[in-house]
Scaffold this motif. Structure first.
Motif, mmCIF file in Angstrom:
data_model
loop_
_atom_site.group_PDB
_atom_site.id
_atom_site.type_symbol
_atom_site.label_atom_id
_atom_site.label_comp_id
_atom_site.label_asym_id
_atom_site.label_seq_id
_atom_site.Cartn_x
_atom_site.Cartn_y
_atom_site.Cartn_z
ATOM 1 N N VAL B 53 41.732 53.470 32.387
ATOM 2 C CA VAL B 53 42.878 52.556 32.377
ATOM 3 C C VAL B 53 43.584 52.409 33.715
ATOM 4 C CG1 VAL B 53 43.286 52.822 29.906
ATOM 5 C CG2 VAL B 53 44.413 54.372 31.516
ATOM 6 N N GLU B 54 43.345 53.340 34.625
ATOM 7 C CA GLU B 54 44.034 53.230 35.905
ATOM 8 C C GLU B 54 43.279 53.996 36.979
ATOM 9 O OE1 GLU B 54 48.578 54.033 36.445
ATOM 10 O OE2 GLU B 54 47.485 55.706 37.346
ATOM 11 N N VAL B 55 43.355 53.472 38.200
ATOM 12 C CA VAL B 55 42.831 54.205 39.357
ATOM 13 C C VAL B 55 43.925 54.140 40.411
ATOM 14 C CG1 VAL B 55 40.985 54.386 41.061
ATOM 15 C CG2 VAL B 55 40.487 53.446 38.809
ATOM 16 N N ARG B 56 44.140 55.247 41.112
ATOM 17 C CA ARG B 56 45.146 55.205 42.163
ATOM 18 C C ARG B 56 44.681 56.000 43.374
ATOM 19 N NH1 ARG B 56 50.542 58.025 40.314
ATOM 20 N NH2 ARG B 56 50.391 56.616 38.545
ATOM 21 N N SER B 57 45.347 55.754 44.488
ATOM 22 C CA SER B 57 45.074 56.518 45.698
ATOM 23 C C SER B 57 46.371 56.621 46.481
ATOM 24 C CB SER B 57 44.017 55.820 46.557
ATOM 25 O OG SER B 57 43.951 56.445 47.831
ATOM 26 N N PRO B 58 46.638 57.786 47.086
ATOM 27 C CA PRO B 58 47.866 57.918 47.869
ATOM 28 C C PRO B 58 47.908 56.971 49.064
ATOM 29 C CG PRO B 58 46.455 59.869 48.116
ATOM 30 C CD PRO B 58 45.859 59.040 47.049
ATOM 31 N N LEU B 59 46.740 56.422 49.464
ATOM 32 C CA LEU B 59 46.710 55.557 50.634
ATOM 33 C C LEU B 59 46.749 54.072 50.276
ATOM 34 C CD1 LEU B 59 44.044 57.515 52.736
ATOM 35 C CD2 LEU B 59 46.526 57.565 52.966
ATOM 36 N N CYS B 60 46.883 53.765 48.979
ATOM 37 C CA CYS B 60 46.837 52.365 48.550
ATOM 38 C C CYS B 60 48.102 52.010 47.776
ATOM 39 C CB CYS B 60 45.625 52.117 47.650
ATOM 40 S SG CYS B 60 44.050 52.517 48.475
#
Lengths: 204, 138
Positions: B53-60
């Motif tokens: 349901v979700e993907v995240r990155s500290p750089l995005c």
């Protein structure tokens, strides 16, 4: 007529109704559409007419297109490599369908990670619909994404939209006529072969 | 007879008990990052029945699940709420198909991996690193 004819006909129809576009389509070559814009690479006006004498590989896209366009440019690069010395008689042109975001600075920055022989072309907003029509190419701006993850800032409707667009690579002969349309499945080898055929034609 | 009944009972019980989802396995995670910060992330997920349901990155600053749909020779990129994964059927994100669209303007130049966190309905979060691809790679 053999009694297998009806079966063969049905099989042909079934195969013919597949939704994937044919990889390589030779078109009638009657049209010499005009295309004038600004070369982002040279920082000067550029029209297709200026490129007569060369085979032109023409692709449409935009710099915020992350999944399709970089691959198309990769295939243009691959085609140039396959052509070897013949590449000097070919102009690869990448025209933006996103005049709002694709400023010369952004466009140049995007192109910097691809083969420097690829020429970026900016088309003014008001001329874009006519050009898309002339080349039978689609470009439709979409609403911004509904993001599953947003940190800090927000999705910006001015900056964060996608544009549905035609993915084909068009090939124009040295007289400026559109001759071949390659789908996104066509390999650099296949495209180079088509280009060579057009180059040899001119030599007759 | 009693032993057989007991064994049968055990078998039935083990079949009925919902097994905990095995942790999803993420492979071949790679990301295309363009000079102005736009990106496309691809990977392969093998897991029990679940939904990404979700993907995240500290750089995005944002990441959106997308699918490119092809209509003739026109590519249409659409936001989707989730990607289903079925047991025994890997979820594949690859160029010209499903992908994660991202805006990642904080990525330092010459970086070779991007840290990402995937969130699943059942399995929770999984962290991994995506290899930074060449722009034209496919």
């Amino acid at each position: 007529m053999s009694r297998f004819a009806p079966l063969a006909l049905v099989s042909l129809l079934v195969v013919g109704c597949q939704r994937a576009p044919t990889e390589e389509v030779w078109v009638d070559g009657e049209t010499t559409p005009s295309l004038t814009g600004t070369s982002v690479t040279a920082g000067a006006p550029l029209s297709l007419h200026d490129l007569r004498g060369n085979v032109v590989l023409l692709a449409f896209g935009y710099t915020s297109c992350t999944d399709i366009c970089p691959v198309t440019l990769g295939r243009l690069q691959g085609t140039l490599r396959e052509l070897g010395a013949d590449a000097s008689r070919v102009t690869p042109l990448y025209a933006s369908v996103d005049p709002h975001r694709d400023t010369p600075e952004r466009f140049k920055s995007f192109l910097s990670v691809f083969d420097p022989r690829i020429v970026g072309l900016s088309i003014p907003d008001e001329r874009l619909p006519g050009i898309l029509d002339a080349f039978d190419v689609v470009a439709e701006k979409q609403p911004p994404p509904v993001s599953r993850y947003v940190a800090g800032g927000e999705v910006d409707p001015e900056k964060d939209y996608a544009i549905d667009h035609t993915t084909s690579i068009l090939v124009l002969d040295p007289e400026g006529r559109v001759r071949i349309r390659y789908s996104m499945r066509a390999t650099p080898t296949a495209i180079a072969k088509g280009v060579r055929t057009l180059l040899r034609e001119g030599a007759r | 007879m009693k032993q057989m009944t007991a064994m049968l009972g055990l078998l039935l019980l083990s079949g009925c008990r919902e097994s905990a989802p095995s942790p999803p396995v993420i492979e071949d995670a790679r990301v295309r990052l363009l000079p102005q910060g736009s990106g496309a992330l691809y990977f392969r997920v093998t897991s029990s029945d679940d939904r990404l349901v979700e993907v995240r990155s500290p750089l995005c600053s944002w990441m959106d699940l997308h699918e490119t749909i092809h209509e003739g020779d026109v590519a249409r990129m659409r936001s989707v709420p989730a990607f289903e994964v079925a047991r025994g059927e890997p979820l594949v994100l690859e160029p010209h198909g499903k992908h994660v669209m991202a805006r990642c303007q904080e990525v330092p130049p010459n970086v070779t991996t991007l840290p990402i966190t995937l969130r699943f309905d059942r399995a929770g979060t999984v962290k991994t690193d995506a290899r930074v691809m060449k722009a034209s790679e496919w």
